[in-house]
Design a protein around this motif. Structure first.
Motif, PDB file in Angstrom:
ATOM      1  N   GLY A  43     -38.717 -66.222  25.616  1.00  0.00           N
ATOM      2  CA  GLY A  43     -37.856 -65.655  26.659  1.00  0.00           C
ATOM      3  C   GLY A  43     -38.767 -64.651  27.969  1.00  0.00           C
ATOM      4  N   ARG A  44     -37.893 -64.656  29.225  1.00  0.00           N
ATOM      5  CA  ARG A  44     -38.739 -63.944  30.233  1.00  0.00           C
ATOM      6  C   ARG A  44     -37.706 -62.451  31.055  1.00  0.00           C
ATOM      7  NH1 ARG A  44     -43.130 -65.780  32.908  1.00  0.00           N
ATOM      8  NH2 ARG A  44     -43.496 -63.705  32.409  1.00  0.00           N
ATOM      9  N   PRO A  45     -38.687 -61.557  30.142  1.00  0.00           N
ATOM     10  CA  PRO A  45     -37.715 -60.600  31.249  1.00  0.00           C
ATOM     11  C   PRO A  45     -37.447 -60.325  32.900  1.00  0.00           C
ATOM     12  CG  PRO A  45     -39.373 -59.010  30.373  1.00  0.00           C
ATOM     13  CD  PRO A  45     -39.352 -61.028  30.320  1.00  0.00           C
ATOM     14  N   PRO A  46     -36.487 -59.839  33.128  1.00  0.00           N
ATOM     15  CA  PRO A  46     -35.702 -59.892  34.441  1.00  0.00           C
ATOM     16  C   PRO A  46     -36.351 -60.006  35.867  1.00  0.00           C
ATOM     17  CG  PRO A  46     -34.333 -58.424  33.304  1.00  0.00           C
ATOM     18  CD  PRO A  46     -35.702 -58.563  32.687  1.00  0.00           C
ATOM     19  N   LEU A  47     -37.379 -58.897  35.183  1.00  0.00           N
ATOM     20  CA  LEU A  47     -38.961 -58.426  36.213  1.00  0.00           C
ATOM     21  C   LEU A  47     -40.028 -59.671  36.849  1.00  0.00           C
ATOM     22  CD1 LEU A  47     -39.935 -56.152  38.327  1.00  0.00           C
ATOM     23  CD2 LEU A  47     -41.936 -55.376  36.276  1.00  0.00           C
ATOM     24  N   ALA A  48     -39.913 -60.477  35.253  1.00  0.00           N
ATOM     25  CA  ALA A  48     -40.565 -62.148  36.300  1.00  0.00           C
ATOM     26  C   ALA A  48     -40.151 -63.081  37.053  1.00  0.00           C
ATOM     27  CB  ALA A  48     -40.645 -62.646  34.409  1.00  0.00           C
ATOM     28  N   LYS A  49     -38.772 -62.494  36.785  1.00  0.00           N
ATOM     29  CA  LYS A  49     -37.741 -63.920  37.881  1.00  0.00           C
ATOM     30  C   LYS A  49     -37.463 -63.261  38.948  1.00  0.00           C
ATOM     31  CE  LYS A  49     -34.886 -64.293  33.331  1.00  0.00           C
ATOM     32  NZ  LYS A  49     -35.578 -65.372  33.128  1.00  0.00           N
ATOM     33  N   LYS A  50     -38.327 -61.512  39.423  1.00  0.00           N
ATOM     34  CA  LYS A  50     -38.090 -61.076  40.608  1.00  0.00           C
ATOM     35  C   LYS A  50     -39.130 -62.107  41.667  1.00  0.00           C
ATOM     36  CE  LYS A  50     -35.100 -57.735  39.342  1.00  0.00           C
ATOM     37  NZ  LYS A  50     -34.782 -56.547  39.600  1.00  0.00           N
ATOM     38  N   ALA A  51     -41.397 -62.574  40.415  1.00  0.00           N
ATOM     39  CA  ALA A  51     -41.854 -62.761  40.984  1.00  0.00           C
ATOM     40  C   ALA A  51     -41.875 -63.058  42.029  1.00  0.00           C
ATOM     41  CB  ALA A  51     -42.551 -63.621  40.249  1.00  0.00           C
ATOM     42  N   LYS A  52     -42.450 -62.589  43.663  1.00  0.00           N
ATOM     43  CA  LYS A  52     -42.979 -63.228  44.758  1.00  0.00           C
ATOM     44  C   LYS A  52     -43.034 -64.516  45.020  1.00  0.00           C
ATOM     45  CE  LYS A  52     -44.238 -62.785  49.484  1.00  0.00           C
ATOM     46  NZ  LYS A  52     -45.162 -61.975  50.318  1.00  0.00           N
ATOM     47  N   ASP A  53     -42.307 -65.476  44.830  1.00  0.00           N
ATOM     48  CA  ASP A  53     -42.415 -67.089  45.194  1.00  0.00           C
ATOM     49  C   ASP A  53     -43.040 -68.024  43.603  1.00  0.00           C
ATOM     50  OD1 ASP A  53     -42.414 -67.378  47.867  1.00  0.00           O
ATOM     51  OD2 ASP A  53     -45.113 -66.582  48.038  1.00  0.00           O
ATOM     52  N   GLY A  54     -42.203 -67.017  42.641  1.00  0.00           N
ATOM     53  CA  GLY A  54     -42.450 -67.127  41.078  1.00  0.00           C
ATOM     54  C   GLY A  54     -44.082 -66.685  40.309  1.00  0.00           C
ATOM     55  N   PHE A  55     -45.029 -66.488  41.890  1.00  0.00           N
ATOM     56  CA  PHE A  55     -46.168 -66.283  41.483  1.00  0.00           C
ATOM     57  C   PHE A  55     -46.635 -64.337  40.381  1.00  0.00           C
ATOM     58  CE2 PHE A  55     -50.613 -64.396  41.955  1.00  0.00           C
ATOM     59  CZ  PHE A  55     -50.794 -65.930  41.011  1.00  0.00           C
ATOM     60  N   SER A  56     -46.025 -63.370  40.801  1.00  0.00           N
ATOM     61  CA  SER A  56     -46.521 -62.620  40.480  1.00  0.00           C
ATOM     62  C   SER A  56     -45.075 -60.977  41.151  1.00  0.00           C
ATOM     63  CB  SER A  56     -47.416 -61.919  40.235  1.00  0.00           C
ATOM     64  OG  SER A  56     -48.768 -61.712  41.351  1.00  0.00           O
ATOM     65  N   TYR A  57     -44.537 -60.174  40.557  1.00  0.00           N
ATOM     66  CA  TYR A  57     -44.319 -58.841  41.023  1.00  0.00           C
ATOM     67  C   TYR A  57     -45.449 -58.100  40.912  1.00  0.00           C
ATOM     68  CZ  TYR A  57     -40.644 -55.896  42.116  1.00  0.00           C
ATOM     69  OH  TYR A  57     -39.843 -54.841  42.257  1.00  0.00           O
ATOM     70  N   ASP A  58     -46.047 -57.645  41.519  1.00  0.00           N
ATOM     71  CA  ASP A  58     -46.866 -56.797  42.029  1.00  0.00           C
ATOM     72  C   ASP A  58     -46.791 -55.289  41.614  1.00  0.00           C
ATOM     73  OD1 ASP A  58     -48.972 -58.997  42.680  1.00  0.00           O
ATOM     74  OD2 ASP A  58     -48.911 -58.363  44.245  1.00  0.00           O
ATOM     75  N   LEU A  59     -47.301 -54.234  41.057  1.00  0.00           N
ATOM     76  CA  LEU A  59     -46.911 -53.207  40.716  1.00  0.00           C
ATOM     77  C   LEU A  59     -48.417 -52.023  41.061  1.00  0.00           C
ATOM     78  CD1 LEU A  59     -45.789 -53.816  37.335  1.00  0.00           C
ATOM     79  CD2 LEU A  59     -43.953 -53.144  39.873  1.00  0.00           C
ATOM     80  N   SER A  60     -48.169 -50.593  41.172  1.00  0.00           N
ATOM     81  CA  SER A  60     -49.416 -49.599  41.008  1.00  0.00           C
ATOM     82  C   SER A  60     -48.676 -49.151  39.487  1.00  0.00           C
ATOM     83  CB  SER A  60     -48.448 -49.022  42.404  1.00  0.00           C
ATOM     84  OG  SER A  60     -47.393 -47.902  42.226  1.00  0.00           O
ATOM     85  N   PRO A  61     -50.030 -48.960  39.530  1.00  0.00           N
ATOM     86  CA  PRO A  61     -49.796 -48.258  38.281  1.00  0.00           C
ATOM     87  C   PRO A  61     -49.168 -46.858  37.672  1.00  0.00           C
ATOM     88  CG  PRO A  61     -52.291 -47.507  39.031  1.00  0.00           C
ATOM     89  CD  PRO A  61     -51.278 -48.587  40.158  1.00  0.00           C
ATOM     90  N   GLU A  62     -48.326 -46.453  38.861  1.00  0.00           N
ATOM     91  CA  GLU A  62     -46.945 -45.451  38.673  1.00  0.00           C
ATOM     92  C   GLU A  62     -45.558 -45.754  38.507  1.00  0.00           C
ATOM     93  OE1 GLU A  62     -50.482 -43.708  41.026  1.00  0.00           O
ATOM     94  OE2 GLU A  62     -49.253 -45.628  41.838  1.00  0.00           O
ATOM     95  N   LYS A  63     -45.722 -47.026  38.611  1.00  0.00           N
ATOM     96  CA  LYS A  63     -44.355 -48.169  38.667  1.00  0.00           C
ATOM     97  C   LYS A  63     -44.804 -49.405  36.927  1.00  0.00           C
ATOM     98  CE  LYS A  63     -42.555 -47.583  42.794  1.00  0.00           C
ATOM     99  NZ  LYS A  63     -42.139 -48.606  44.377  1.00  0.00           N
ATOM    100  N   ILE A  64     -45.340 -48.607  36.107  1.00  0.00           N
ATOM    101  CA  ILE A  64     -46.450 -50.269  35.412  1.00  0.00           C
ATOM    102  C   ILE A  64     -45.069 -49.517  34.329  1.00  0.00           C
ATOM    103  CG2 ILE A  64     -47.114 -47.985  34.472  1.00  0.00           C
ATOM    104  CD1 ILE A  64     -48.863 -52.072  34.711  1.00  0.00           C
TER     105      ILE A  64
END
Length: 335
Positions: free
Chosen positions: A243-264
């Motif tokens: 399974g994949r968490p909801p965040l993975a499904k929000k990745a831009k163009d399906g590639f990655s959802y980028d985060l700062s350390p403050e939102k890890i």
């Protein structure tokens, strides 16, 4: 999509010294003139294969005639190198990834021994490539589309559109170009059986689906990446049925959802596979994993964060890499 950093440039590495032992025409001329002199534009030439027979391969740049049995292959990215090794072909030349400075360590040493390094992946040395007198070049449009006119003057050049997510389709193109379709069929069958074995080992399809997995990559010169569903590694997770968490499904163009350390903490999941590209300090990996946000994530507290080799999991992109990833996946998920 690619497995390498986008948009932001990584620190420059010292360029490899130009090779002195080049073919005479490459020494006599430079730039496009040298490449034209050393390469052949004839679709009917044997390209050094010896047989003189060619067949047509459909590529991102149109139909290309290649030798039926290419003998001197140059590959310009890790996916193409993995494909060649998987299919039992040792290239005469290959590029290296900037952060590594050498060929991927997961590949058997005896199978990459003797391959000429033709430069950094995004900036291959055309004179060195020409000097190898290849009869086939494998790469992708996203990597080297701007260099296509130069490359095709050296040897027939087969480009897929991109790399990463469509790796299975790309592998079939590589197999067609290399004349290795039977070997490709076996590689696919072995991979399918291997993925099914991992699914069974983790408790079957239902349990696998109920286990949400994120792949978190710390990247020097970029934000922290949580990989989406249109990536190479995502296809392996999907083939195992994880399974994949909801965040993975929000990745831009399906590639990655980028985060700062403050939102890890947004990257939390049942299981996290963690890799680092480049320097741990400069990629923010060191400071992030020491933070309270990281330590309070459920995956961390339950001991389900697994550090993996970035070169293998993200850069490999092929069936040889996939076999090793599936083995590690099984070992980590069944501890």
């Amino acid at each position: 999509m690619t497995g390498f950093p986008r948009r932001t440039a990584l620190p420059h590495r010292t360029a490899l010294p130009r090779r002195r032992a080049l073919v005479p025409c490459a020494l006599a001329l430079s730039g496009a003139l040298a490449l034209t002199a050393c390469g052949s534009d004839s679709d009917d030439s044997d390209g050094g294969s010896g047989s003189g027979k060619t067949h047509t391969v459909k590529t991102a740049m149109g139909d290309v005639k290649v030798p039926v049995e290419p003998k001197r292959v140059v590959v310009l990215d890790t996916a193409e190198l993995d494909s060649a090794i998987t299919l039992g072909v040792k290239p005469v030349g290959a590029t290296h990834v900037e952060a590594a400075g050498e060929f991927p360590g997961y590949l058997p040493k005896d199978e990459v021994a003797g391959i000429k390094d033709v430069g950094e992946m995004l900036n291959p040395n055309m004179e060195v490539i020409a000097g190898l007198k290849p009869d086939l070049i494998l790469t992708s449009k996203i990597r080297h589309g701007a260099k296509y006119d130069q490359l095709k003057k050296i040897a027939p050049t087969v480009m897929t559109e991109t790399t990463g997510h469509p790796w299975k389709e790309n592998f079939q193109t590589h197999a067609d170009a290399l004349g290795k379709k039977p070997e490709a069929k076996k590689a696919v069958a072995d991979y399918t059986a291997h993925a099914e074995k991992v699914t069974k080992a983790v408790g079957g399809p239902a349990k696998a689906k109920a286990t949400e997995v994120n792949v978190v990559r710390f990247v020097e010169g970029a934000d922290i990446r949580v990989y989406g569903e249109q990536t190479y590694i995502a296809t392996l997770l999907k083939d195992v049925g994880l399974g994949r968490p909801p965040l993975a499904k929000k990745a831009k163009d399906g590639f990655s959802y980028d985060l700062s350390p403050e939102k890890i903490d947004m990257a939390d999941a049942d299981v996290i596979f963690q890799s680092t590209y480049g320097d741990p300090e400069k990629s923010k990996q060191t400071q992030t994993v020491r933070s309270g946000l990281w330590k309070n994530m459920e995956a961390v507290k339950s001991g389900n964060v697994h550090v993996v080799d970035d070169e293998l999991w993200i850069q490999g992109i092929g069936y040889t890499a996939a076999a090793k990833i599936l083995d590690q996946m099984q070992a980590d998920l069944t501890k």
